[in-house]
Design a protein around this motif. Structure first.
Motif, PDB file in Angstrom:
ATOM      1  N   ARG A 178       7.241  -8.564  -5.239  1.00 30.65           N
ATOM      2  CA  ARG A 178       7.887  -7.323  -5.695  1.00 30.65           C
ATOM      3  C   ARG A 178       6.846  -6.340  -6.231  1.00 30.65           C
ATOM      4  NH1 ARG A 178      12.293  -8.482  -9.987  1.00 30.65           N
ATOM      5  NH2 ARG A 178      13.289  -9.511  -8.243  1.00 30.65           N
ATOM      6  N   GLY A 179       5.924  -6.831  -7.049  1.00 30.31           N
ATOM      7  CA  GLY A 179       4.892  -5.960  -7.617  1.00 30.31           C
ATOM      8  C   GLY A 179       3.901  -5.473  -6.571  1.00 30.31           C
ATOM      9  N   VAL A 180       3.479  -6.365  -5.678  1.00 27.97           N
ATOM     10  CA  VAL A 180       2.524  -5.990  -4.631  1.00 27.97           C
ATOM     11  C   VAL A 180       3.172  -4.994  -3.668  1.00 27.97           C
ATOM     12  CG1 VAL A 180       1.152  -6.837  -2.673  1.00 27.97           C
ATOM     13  CG2 VAL A 180       1.193  -8.129  -4.825  1.00 27.97           C
ATOM     14  N   ALA A 181       4.437  -5.214  -3.315  1.00 29.30           N
ATOM     15  CA  ALA A 181       5.137  -4.295  -2.410  1.00 29.30           C
ATOM     16  C   ALA A 181       5.253  -2.905  -3.038  1.00 29.30           C
ATOM     17  CB  ALA A 181       6.517  -4.847  -2.057  1.00 29.30           C
ATOM     18  N   ARG A 182       5.559  -2.870  -4.331  1.00 29.75           N
ATOM     19  CA  ARG A 182       5.669  -1.579  -5.027  1.00 29.75           C
ATOM     20  C   ARG A 182       4.314  -0.860  -4.996  1.00 29.75           C
ATOM     21  NH1 ARG A 182       6.904  -3.230 -10.076  1.00 29.75           N
ATOM     22  NH2 ARG A 182       8.968  -3.722  -9.318  1.00 29.75           N
ATOM     23  N   ALA A 183       3.245  -1.564  -5.347  1.00 33.03           N
ATOM     24  CA  ALA A 183       1.912  -0.955  -5.366  1.00 33.03           C
ATOM     25  C   ALA A 183       1.460  -0.545  -3.962  1.00 33.03           C
ATOM     26  CB  ALA A 183       0.906  -1.920  -5.985  1.00 33.03           C
ATOM     27  N   SER A 184       1.911  -1.281  -2.953  1.00 30.49           N
ATOM     28  CA  SER A 184       1.535  -0.999  -1.561  1.00 30.49           C
ATOM     29  C   SER A 184       2.473  -0.021  -0.877  1.00 30.49           C
ATOM     30  CB  SER A 184       1.516  -2.307  -0.759  1.00 30.49           C
ATOM     31  OG  SER A 184       0.598  -3.210  -1.315  1.00 30.49           O
ATOM     32  N   LYS A 185       3.486   0.424  -1.610  1.00 33.02           N
ATOM     33  CA  LYS A 185       4.483   1.362  -1.069  1.00 33.02           C
ATOM     34  C   LYS A 185       5.165   0.820   0.186  1.00 33.02           C
ATOM     35  CE  LYS A 185       2.319   5.441  -3.142  1.00 33.02           C
ATOM     36  NZ  LYS A 185       2.393   4.863  -4.429  1.00 33.02           N
ATOM     37  N   LEU A 186       5.459  -0.490   0.153  1.00 35.66           N
ATOM     38  CA  LEU A 186       6.161  -1.124   1.270  1.00 35.66           C
ATOM     39  C   LEU A 186       7.661  -1.076   1.018  1.00 35.66           C
ATOM     40  CD1 LEU A 186       6.106  -2.900   3.876  1.00 35.66           C
ATOM     41  CD2 LEU A 186       6.276  -4.867   2.316  1.00 35.66           C
ATOM     42  N   PRO A 187       8.422  -0.417   1.899  1.00 28.65           N
ATOM     43  CA  PRO A 187       9.876  -0.460   1.750  1.00 28.65           C
ATOM     44  C   PRO A 187      10.404  -1.817   2.212  1.00 28.65           C
ATOM     45  CG  PRO A 187       9.294   0.776   3.717  1.00 28.65           C
ATOM     46  CD  PRO A 187       8.001   0.388   3.045  1.00 28.65           C
ATOM     47  N   TRP A 188      11.360  -2.370   1.487  1.00 32.71           N
ATOM     48  CA  TRP A 188      11.953  -3.645   1.870  1.00 32.71           C
ATOM     49  C   TRP A 188      13.346  -3.718   1.271  1.00 32.71           C
ATOM     50  CZ3 TRP A 188      12.676  -7.669  -1.878  1.00 32.71           C
ATOM     51  CH2 TRP A 188      12.151  -7.384  -3.136  1.00 32.71           C
ATOM     52  N   THR A 189      14.187  -4.571   1.853  1.00 35.26           N
ATOM     53  CA  THR A 189      15.559  -4.672   1.372  1.00 35.26           C
ATOM     54  C   THR A 189      15.873  -6.025   0.759  1.00 35.26           C
ATOM     55  OG1 THR A 189      16.274  -5.232   3.613  1.00 35.26           O
ATOM     56  CG2 THR A 189      16.454  -2.922   2.955  1.00 35.26           C
ATOM     57  N   SER A 190      15.266  -7.101   1.256  1.00 33.06           N
ATOM     58  CA  SER A 190      15.493  -8.406   0.637  1.00 33.06           C
ATOM     59  C   SER A 190      14.393  -9.387   1.029  1.00 33.06           C
ATOM     60  CB  SER A 190      16.863  -8.977   1.015  1.00 33.06           C
ATOM     61  OG  SER A 190      16.890  -9.353   2.370  1.00 33.06           O
TER      62      SER A 190
END
Length: 154
Positions: free
Chosen positions: A64-76
């Motif tokens: 969750r933190g890495v995706a936020r910092a990497s600006k990766l959109p995801w749903t689940s």
């Protein structure tokens, strides 16, 4: 975030024939017991299932933190973790963990970027980095279909 080192305190209390009760300040108590493989009832969290669960939990939080910092959109994100417990040199230990991560992303998401984020989350996971057994990450990324425009009926 607080400066390191961090300390986490947990108390474990048990009677001769009772569950072990784990407790920590501000957290609901958790009854635990030996798993069925060690003669326990098999219907409660055990040290073994807690450890394997901690890996999945930590991976998801780290992702969750890495995706936020990497600006990766995801749903689940769904994780299934299997830990292998063996006897090695007369000591019982976890020798391997298989972490299956299933990621759902919206249409147009770069799958290679999503894969790199999953791998970075595994490399940065506190629990993964604290384990003696090898961790194998298996990933599956599903990109949602583009919405289909409905035709207006005359």
């Amino acid at each position: 975030m607080k400066d390191f080192p961090h300390q986490y305190s947990v108390q474990a209390s048990a009677g001769t024939d009772t569950d072990v009760l784990l407790s920590a300040a501000g957290i609901p108590a958790l009854p635990t017991a030996s798993p069925a493989e060690f003669g326990g009832p098999g219907d409660r969290w055990s040290p073994e299932t807690l450890l394997v669960g901690a890996l999945g939990d930590c991976f998801a939080i780290t992702f969750r933190g890495v995706a936020r910092a990497s600006k990766l959109p995801w749903t689940s994100l769904r994780c299934a973790v299997t830990g292998t417990l063996e006897r090695v040199d007369r000591a019982t230990q976890f020798t391997a963990f298989e972490l299956h991560a299933h990621l759902d992303v919206p249409p147009g998401t770069n799958v290679e970027h999503a894969q790199r984020v999953l791998e970075k989350a595994e490399r940065n996971c506190l629990i993964t980095n604290s384990l003696k057994g090898a961790v194998c990450l298996v990933t599956e990324i599903d990109v949602a279909a583009e919405p289909v425009a409905e035709l207006a009926l005359a």
